[in-house]
Design a protein around this motif. Structure first.
Motif, PDB file in Angstrom:
ATOM      1  N   TRP A  68      58.782  50.405  68.088  1.00 28.91           N
ATOM      2  CA  TRP A  68      59.328  51.559  68.785  1.00 28.91           C
ATOM      3  C   TRP A  68      60.734  51.903  68.323  1.00 28.91           C
ATOM      4  O   TRP A  68      61.155  53.059  68.419  1.00 28.91           O
ATOM      5  CB  TRP A  68      59.291  51.339  70.298  1.00 28.91           C
ATOM      6  N   ALA A  69      61.469  50.904  67.792  1.00 25.60           N
ATOM      7  CA  ALA A  69      62.836  51.147  67.310  1.00 25.60           C
ATOM      8  C   ALA A  69      62.886  51.548  65.840  1.00 25.60           C
ATOM      9  O   ALA A  69      63.942  51.947  65.341  1.00 25.60           O
ATOM     10  CB  ALA A  69      63.693  49.902  67.523  1.00 25.60           C
ATOM     11  N   SER A  70      61.754  51.464  65.135  1.00 27.26           N
ATOM     12  CA  SER A  70      61.758  51.691  63.688  1.00 27.26           C
ATOM     13  C   SER A  70      62.150  53.129  63.342  1.00 27.26           C
ATOM     14  O   SER A  70      61.587  54.088  63.884  1.00 27.26           O
ATOM     15  CB  SER A  70      60.375  51.404  63.104  1.00 27.26           C
ATOM     16  N   PRO A  71      63.078  53.297  62.401  1.00 22.69           N
ATOM     17  CA  PRO A  71      63.431  54.654  61.950  1.00 22.69           C
ATOM     18  C   PRO A  71      62.286  55.326  61.189  1.00 22.69           C
ATOM     19  O   PRO A  71      62.313  56.550  60.987  1.00 22.69           O
ATOM     20  CB  PRO A  71      64.634  54.420  61.039  1.00 22.69           C
ATOM     21  N   ALA A  72      61.273  54.538  60.796  1.00 13.13           N
ATOM     22  CA  ALA A  72      60.130  55.093  60.061  1.00 13.13           C
ATOM     23  C   ALA A  72      58.990  55.503  60.984  1.00 13.13           C
ATOM     24  O   ALA A  72      57.973  56.017  60.502  1.00 13.13           O
ATOM     25  CB  ALA A  72      59.613  54.068  59.057  1.00 13.13           C
ATOM     26  N   ARG A  73      59.135  55.317  62.298  1.00 13.64           N
ATOM     27  CA  ARG A  73      58.061  55.693  63.214  1.00 13.64           C
ATOM     28  C   ARG A  73      57.870  57.206  63.205  1.00 13.64           C
ATOM     29  O   ARG A  73      58.820  57.963  63.294  1.00 13.64           O
ATOM     30  CB  ARG A  73      58.367  55.188  64.624  1.00 13.64           C
ATOM     31  N   ARG A  74      56.616  57.621  63.119  1.00 16.68           N
ATOM     32  CA  ARG A  74      56.280  59.031  63.063  1.00 16.68           C
ATOM     33  C   ARG A  74      55.236  59.348  64.132  1.00 16.68           C
ATOM     34  O   ARG A  74      54.519  58.469  64.605  1.00 16.68           O
ATOM     35  CB  ARG A  74      55.719  59.414  61.684  1.00 16.68           C
ATOM     36  N   HIS A  75      55.131  60.643  64.454  1.00 18.69           N
ATOM     37  CA  HIS A  75      54.088  61.134  65.350  1.00 18.69           C
ATOM     38  C   HIS A  75      53.066  61.860  64.493  1.00 18.69           C
ATOM     39  O   HIS A  75      53.423  62.767  63.727  1.00 18.69           O
ATOM     40  CB  HIS A  75      54.675  62.080  66.393  1.00 18.69           C
ATOM     41  N   ARG A  76      51.803  61.450  64.601  1.00 17.09           N
ATOM     42  CA  ARG A  76      50.767  62.041  63.763  1.00 17.09           C
ATOM     43  C   ARG A  76      50.451  63.447  64.262  1.00 17.09           C
ATOM     44  O   ARG A  76      50.062  63.617  65.421  1.00 17.09           O
ATOM     45  CB  ARG A  76      49.516  61.170  63.809  1.00 17.09           C
ATOM     46  N   PRO A  77      50.622  64.469  63.425  1.00 17.67           N
ATOM     47  CA  PRO A  77      50.428  65.862  63.866  1.00 17.67           C
ATOM     48  C   PRO A  77      49.047  66.096  64.440  1.00 17.67           C
ATOM     49  O   PRO A  77      48.031  65.684  63.863  1.00 17.67           O
ATOM     50  CB  PRO A  77      50.633  66.662  62.572  1.00 17.67           C
ATOM     51  N   GLY A  78      49.014  66.740  65.605  1.00 17.54           N
ATOM     52  CA  GLY A  78      47.757  67.112  66.214  1.00 17.54           C
ATOM     53  C   GLY A  78      47.032  65.992  66.929  1.00 17.54           C
ATOM     54  O   GLY A  78      45.936  66.188  67.446  1.00 17.54           O
ATOM     55  N   GLU A  79      47.617  64.778  66.951  1.00 15.19           N
ATOM     56  CA  GLU A  79      46.957  63.656  67.599  1.00 15.19           C
ATOM     57  C   GLU A  79      47.963  62.891  68.455  1.00 15.19           C
ATOM     58  O   GLU A  79      49.163  62.858  68.146  1.00 15.19           O
ATOM     59  CB  GLU A  79      46.336  62.715  66.564  1.00 15.19           C
ATOM     60  N   PRO A  80      47.484  62.236  69.531  1.00 16.61           N
ATOM     61  CA  PRO A  80      48.379  61.531  70.444  1.00 16.61           C
ATOM     62  C   PRO A  80      48.700  60.126  69.956  1.00 16.61           C
ATOM     63  O   PRO A  80      48.344  59.133  70.589  1.00 16.61           O
ATOM     64  CB  PRO A  80      47.555  61.498  71.735  1.00 16.61           C
TER      65      PRO A  80
END
Length: 284
Positions: A67-79
């Protein structure tokens, strides 16, 4: 273990492989046994779950780093939130470039004391060596696939992750020549290590491995993603409770999903399979 198998005998809307009762079940253990993983890889059993084998401190450390990673991304269109790369619906060049770009970030999340990722790979490697085989990350043209994908699914509705199969995506013609396509001659299996889990989020798996004519009919030939619930209604199914600390491996060619989830369900994941009698590779 909470397994519920349906017994409806309606006309089947999909064609493909269905296993018998001796195969279509999960083996359950409280200690990690890599020989059972090899049974899944060889198609001798549907799946195995190792209950509570991830140490609590390692669960928390990986979750916090994720959760703290600067590389964490949100996958577009998906939860979903994720750290890593995924090969689904991409060219092999794009996938490998993305894997290389986030490799250090993934390793930073996983590099904790008693890492389940290290323990799993070490155990499977040792078991394979007894049979004259090796385990490694898949590669092409000198570039390696992602070592793992850390992701959290938080979707609402009947399925937080829609019904899909993991074999179809390995047929993508944009990935021609990538060695993961040879795993289709054996078994394409999924590995998941649950480091954070609140409520719900059972693994749902149906006793059907769809063939290409079925995928073509649904427009899923090279993705395998988004099987409508109504076409699965007549097949036996298992709904498997997943708990924080569990590691589970199953044949990903079967249509599977994650049912309704409340809160975060964070896993360390990869796909795994034999490319030949002496080589097992992983990818994401």
């Amino acid at each position: 273990m909470n397994q519920k198998a349906s017994t409806r005998q309606e006309t089947q809307p999909l064609s493909g492989y269905r296993g018998d009762a001796g195969y279509f079940r999960f083996e359950e253990r409280t200690e990690f046994d890599p020989e059972l993983v090899l049974d899944v890889l060889r198609g001798r059993r549907l799946g195995v779950i190792f209950r509570g084998v991830i140490p609590a401190k390692a669960q928390r450390a990986i979750t916090d780093r994720f959760w703290a990673s600067p590389a964490r991304r949100h996958r577009p269109g998906e939860p979903s939130h994720y750290v890593g790369s995924y090969h689904w619906n991409k060219s092999v060049e794009t996938y490998l470039a993305e894997s290389e770009a986030v490799r250090v970030d993934v390793e930073n999340v996983l590099d904790v004391p008693d890492s389940p990722w290290a323990s799993f790979r070490d155990g499977v490697s040792t078991a394979l060596a007894r049979h004259g085989a090796t385990l490694r990350v898949a590669r092409m043209h000198g570039t390696s696939a992602g070592p793992a994908l850390i992701r959290a699914w938080t979707g609402a509705g009947a399925f937080s992750l829609a019904p899909h199969d993991d074999a179809a995506q390995c047929k993508d013609p944009r990935q021609a020549g990538f060695e993961i396509q040879r795993t289709l001659e054996h078994e394409v299996c999924a590995v998941n290590m649950c480091v954070e889990h609140e409520q719900g989020g059972r693994l749902v798996i149906w006793n059907i491995r769809p063939d290409d004519p079925s995928r073509d009919e649904l427009g899923l030939r090279d993705t395998g993603f988004g099987y409508p619930a109504d076409v699965l209604a007549g097949f036996d199914e298992i709904r498997l409770d997943i708990r924080q600390g569990d590691v589970y491996v199953f044949n990903g060619a079967h249509v599977h999903a994650v049912d309704a989830t409340e809160g975060n369900r964070t896993n360390v994941s990869c796909l795994i399979g034999f490319t030949d009698d002496r080589t097992v590779v992983t990818w994401t």
